[in-house]
Design a protein around this motif. Sequence first.
Motif, PDB file in Angstrom:
ATOM      1  N   ILE A  24      42.499  32.326  33.032  1.00 40.29           N
ATOM      2  CA  ILE A  24      43.260  32.234  34.293  1.00 40.29           C
ATOM      3  C   ILE A  24      44.452  33.194  34.262  1.00 40.29           C
ATOM      4  O   ILE A  24      44.754  33.874  35.245  1.00 40.29           O
ATOM      5  CB  ILE A  24      43.735  30.771  34.511  1.00 40.29           C
ATOM      6  CG1 ILE A  24      42.559  29.854  34.846  1.00 40.29           C
ATOM      7  CG2 ILE A  24      44.844  30.683  35.570  1.00 40.29           C
ATOM      8  CD1 ILE A  24      41.970  30.043  36.223  1.00 40.29           C
ATOM      9  N   LEU A  25      45.104  33.260  33.120  1.00 40.98           N
ATOM     10  CA  LEU A  25      46.244  34.179  32.991  1.00 40.98           C
ATOM     11  C   LEU A  25      45.811  35.622  33.233  1.00 40.98           C
ATOM     12  O   LEU A  25      46.474  36.372  33.948  1.00 40.98           O
ATOM     13  CB  LEU A  25      46.880  34.061  31.597  1.00 40.98           C
ATOM     14  CG  LEU A  25      47.916  32.958  31.388  1.00 40.98           C
ATOM     15  CD1 LEU A  25      48.359  32.929  29.926  1.00 40.98           C
ATOM     16  CD2 LEU A  25      49.141  33.153  32.301  1.00 40.98           C
ATOM     17  N   GLU A  26      44.661  35.989  32.653  1.00 40.01           N
ATOM     18  CA  GLU A  26      44.184  37.369  32.832  1.00 40.01           C
ATOM     19  C   GLU A  26      43.736  37.629  34.264  1.00 40.01           C
ATOM     20  O   GLU A  26      43.996  38.696  34.821  1.00 40.01           O
ATOM     21  CB  GLU A  26      43.035  37.660  31.860  1.00 40.01           C
ATOM     22  CG  GLU A  26      43.520  37.880  30.443  1.00 40.01           C
ATOM     23  CD  GLU A  26      42.460  38.584  29.588  1.00 40.01           C
ATOM     24  OE1 GLU A  26      42.043  39.701  29.941  1.00 40.01           O
ATOM     25  OE2 GLU A  26      42.042  37.989  28.579  1.00 40.01           O
ATOM     26  N   ILE A  27      43.053  36.655  34.851  1.00 40.78           N
ATOM     27  CA  ILE A  27      42.598  36.824  36.236  1.00 40.78           C
ATOM     28  C   ILE A  27      43.808  36.951  37.165  1.00 40.78           C
ATOM     29  O   ILE A  27      43.830  37.783  38.071  1.00 40.78           O
ATOM     30  CB  ILE A  27      41.695  35.645  36.678  1.00 40.78           C
ATOM     31  CG1 ILE A  27      40.378  35.647  35.880  1.00 40.78           C
ATOM     32  CG2 ILE A  27      41.385  35.718  38.173  1.00 40.78           C
ATOM     33  CD1 ILE A  27      39.460  34.465  36.180  1.00 40.78           C
ATOM     34  N   ALA A  28      44.808  36.108  36.927  1.00 38.21           N
ATOM     35  CA  ALA A  28      46.001  36.147  37.781  1.00 38.21           C
ATOM     36  C   ALA A  28      46.637  37.537  37.733  1.00 38.21           C
ATOM     37  O   ALA A  28      46.990  38.115  38.771  1.00 38.21           O
ATOM     38  CB  ALA A  28      46.995  35.071  37.353  1.00 38.21           C
ATOM     39  N   LYS A  29      46.766  38.075  36.521  1.00 41.55           N
ATOM     40  CA  LYS A  29      47.332  39.432  36.396  1.00 41.55           C
ATOM     41  C   LYS A  29      46.480  40.430  37.171  1.00 41.55           C
ATOM     42  O   LYS A  29      46.992  41.274  37.901  1.00 41.55           O
ATOM     43  CB  LYS A  29      47.402  39.830  34.913  1.00 41.55           C
ATOM     44  CG  LYS A  29      48.596  39.216  34.210  1.00 41.55           C
ATOM     45  CD  LYS A  29      48.631  39.598  32.723  1.00 41.55           C
ATOM     46  CE  LYS A  29      49.425  38.557  31.947  1.00 41.55           C
ATOM     47  NZ  LYS A  29      49.046  38.505  30.527  1.00 41.55           N
ATOM     48  N   ASP A  30      45.184  40.295  37.020  1.00 43.36           N
ATOM     49  CA  ASP A  30      44.255  41.181  37.714  1.00 43.36           C
ATOM     50  C   ASP A  30      44.387  41.052  39.237  1.00 43.36           C
ATOM     51  O   ASP A  30      44.187  42.013  39.978  1.00 43.36           O
ATOM     52  CB  ASP A  30      42.834  40.822  37.275  1.00 43.36           C
ATOM     53  CG  ASP A  30      41.811  41.865  37.698  1.00 43.36           C
ATOM     54  OD1 ASP A  30      41.906  43.004  37.199  1.00 43.36           O
ATOM     55  OD2 ASP A  30      40.936  41.544  38.534  1.00 43.36           O
TER      56      ASP A  30
END
Lengths: 354, 354
Positions: free
Chosen positions: A264-270
Motif C-alpha cells: 500500500i505504501l508503494e502504491i500510494a507513492k505511485d
Amino acid sequence: MNNTALKIQVEKIKVSKIDQVDFDNLSFGSVFSDHMLVCDYKNGSWEAPKIVPYQPISLDPSAKIFHYGQSIFEGMKAYKDENDEIFLFRPLDNCRRLNISAKRMAMPELPEEFFMEGLTALLELDKDWIPRNAGSSLYIRPFMFASGTGFHASPANQYKFIIATAPSGSYFAGKVKVLIEEKYSRSANGGVGYAKAGGNYAGQFYPTQLAVEKGYNQVIWTDDNTHENIEEAGAMNIFVRIGDTLITGPTSDRILDGITRKSILEIAKDEGIATEVRKITVSELVEAAKKGTLKEMFGAGTAAVVSPIATFGYRDTDYDLPELENSYASRLKKRITDIQYNRAEDPFGWRFKV
Amino acid sequence: MNNTALKIQVEKIKVSKIDQVDFDNLSFGSVFSDHMLVCDYKNGSWEAPKIVPYQPISLDPSAKIFHYGQSIFEGMKAYKDENDEIFLFRPLDNCRRLNISAKRMAMPELPEEFFMEGLTALLELDKDWIPRNAGSSLYIRPFMFASGTGFHASPANQYKFIIATAPSGSYFAGKVKVLIEEKYSRSANGGVGYAKAGGNYAGQFYPTQLAVEKGYNQVIWTDDNTHENIEEAGAMNIFVRIGDTLITGPTSDRILDGITRKSILEIAKDEGIATEVRKITVSELVEAAKKGTLKEMFGAGTAAVVSPIATFGYRDTDYDLPELENSYASRLKKRITDIQYNRAEDPFGWRFKV
Ligand SMILES: Cc1ncc(COP(=O)(O)O)c(C=O)c1O
Ligand SMILES: Cc1ncc(COP(=O)(O)O)c(C=O)c1O
C-alpha cells in the motif's frame, strides 16, 4: 513455476468434497479444500513434502505444540482471473516471513523451494477450489508447529509444516468500529510481536471480546509502555490519513511487517499520495478528529485487504470518520486488488503466476 | 477425597507399560504413565471427564491450537511417602491458576471438581507410576487447548482439557548459571505474562538458546521497558539474598504468581528469615555482588523446586555467588520438600492427601 525440481509425492482424495460447497455464500476460512501439503522435520532436517487428502493430524499428548506454543503461520490468497489463470501476491515474502517467525520461535527454517514448489503443486491440484466470485479468493494457510514430545520447557526436536487452503469470502462484514486499547497489550519490546506466532493471537482474544461487548469489532493496539503510540489491529496494520497525507507507524519488534502495508505504501507513492512512516500518537489522532483533519483510517492485511474504519473509540468517546467520495482507501484497495486478480498492469512485479 | 461425586468413566490400558521404565534413571517429563484424563468442551459446556489409556490426539488441521495459540497448562507433582501414601501440594491453587490463565486466553474455565476429582481418580489408578526414589516424583501436566476449527482469528468453540503424568527426576542437572537479559523480553505490561500460556514459553526459547551458546543454563528476564528490574527465569520465580534479607520481586501482569514462590515466602517468615517483596534492580544486584553482600540467588518453581544459582552474567561479566554452609536455599528446600513428601509437620495446611 512448472519445472518442479522437487519430487512431491501426491496421494489424491478418492471423492472430492467440492460439490458440497456453496461458492456464492462463503464465510472466511471454514470450508477446506480437498488436499493439503505436509512436510515433516525430523533428525535435524526436513523430509520431502507430500500432498495428501485434507485429514486429521495425530499427535502425542506431550507434543510441544500443546504446551509451549511453538507455532507460527502465514496468511496468503490465491486469485483467479477471467481466464481461470491463478495468481499469488508476493508469495516469497510470506515464505521469508515464515522463516523470520521460525527463527524467533526457535523452530527450523523451511527451504524456500519446499514452500514455493509445494504451494504451487497444491494449488494446481486444487485449482477448482479457487473461487471466481468477486471479493472471494482461496485463503492459503501455511503453518508450522512443534510435534516433538516431552514436558521439558525447551524447543522440540520434531516439527510439521502444513499448507491447507480454504475458499473464502470477505473477512469483515459491514462497517468497522475500532477501540483504542489502553490497558491490555499485544506485544513487548524485545518480544515476539513481529513474528506471526500463534500466541500473539490468543493474547488478543480476551481484550477483543471486551471491546466487542462495548460494540466494537476490533482493538487498536498501542505500545505497552506509554499506550500513546498506535501500533496495529488484530490482523491488520493501520493507516491514517490526516489532511492529504497517508501515515502508518514504523515496523518494530512489536509489529508484524505486513505485506499489504508495504505494498500500500508503494502504491500510494505511485499514485502521487504523500506518505509518512512515523509514530502516530493517540493525542494526534484525537486532535485531528476534533479539528476535522482526520479524513480516513483503514486497516490493511491479506485477509481484510483494505478495511475502512468508520469509527474509533477512545476513553468512552466515539469519533466518527467522514464518508468520502474518492477515498484513499477505495483507490488503494482497487489498485491492489486489480493487481492481485490480474485486472491491471503490475509495474511492481508482485503478481506471481502459478 | 474418596466420596467422588462425579462419575468418571474409566477405560483401562490392556497391558501396562510400567515394566519398561527405569525408575532409577528418570529424566524430566519424557516417559508417560499408562492413563490420562480427557475432558471435552462443546456447545458451551464441559462434558464429563473420562480416563483413557495415554494415546495420540487427533485434530483437524484447522484446529485453533495450531494457529492462534489458545493453550494453557499447569505443572504439579505427586509425592509418595515411606508408607506409599500419595500427596499433592496446594493442588487447588493450580486449578485456580489454570482458570486465571483460561480467562486471559479467552478459554472456558474448568469446574474445580472436574480438576480435583479427575486428578485424584487418575492418580489412584496410576499410583504405581509415582516414584519412591529421593528427588523423584510424578510430574503432573494438566493442559487445555483449542480443538475447535477455522482460520478466522477468533476464540475456538471447542476445547480439550487433559491431565497426563510423567515419572520424573530432577529438572536441572548440576550448577545453574544464569544470564540477565537486556534485549529480549518475556512479557508486556497488559500482556499475558501472568498466564501459564504456551506462547510465553516458545518466546523464551530463542533468547535462551543464545544464552546457552554463551555457557549459561537460563535467562533471567527483566521488564521490557527499562530492563532494570529482575523479573523471573524460564519456569521459576527468582529470590535474592542480600545480607540476611530474602527478597523477591512483586507479582504483576508480567509475572507468573508461582505457588513455590509464595510458599517459600511463608516458610521463610516461619523460619524467622527477614523477607521483602519489592523490585530488585540489576544495578542493586551488581553492586551487592561487588560489595560481597549478595549471598544467594535461587530459582523457585514446581519443576525446579529450589535451584541455587551459582553464577549470574551481566554485560559480559560473570558474578559468582559464594558457596554457603547453611544457605537459605538449602534450608527452605528442605522445609518445602519435607512437607511435600510428608516427612514433617505441615503447619500451613498445604499438603493434600490423595
Ligand atoms: C498482527 C498482524 N498484523 C498485520 C497483518 C497484515 O499482514 P499481511 O498484509 O502480510 O497479511 C497481519 C496478517 O497477516 C497480522 O496478523
Ligand atoms: C514462568 C514461570 N514462572 C514461575 C514458575 C513457578 O511456578 P510454580 O511454583 O507454581 O510452579 C513457573 C512454573 O510453573 C513458570 O512457568
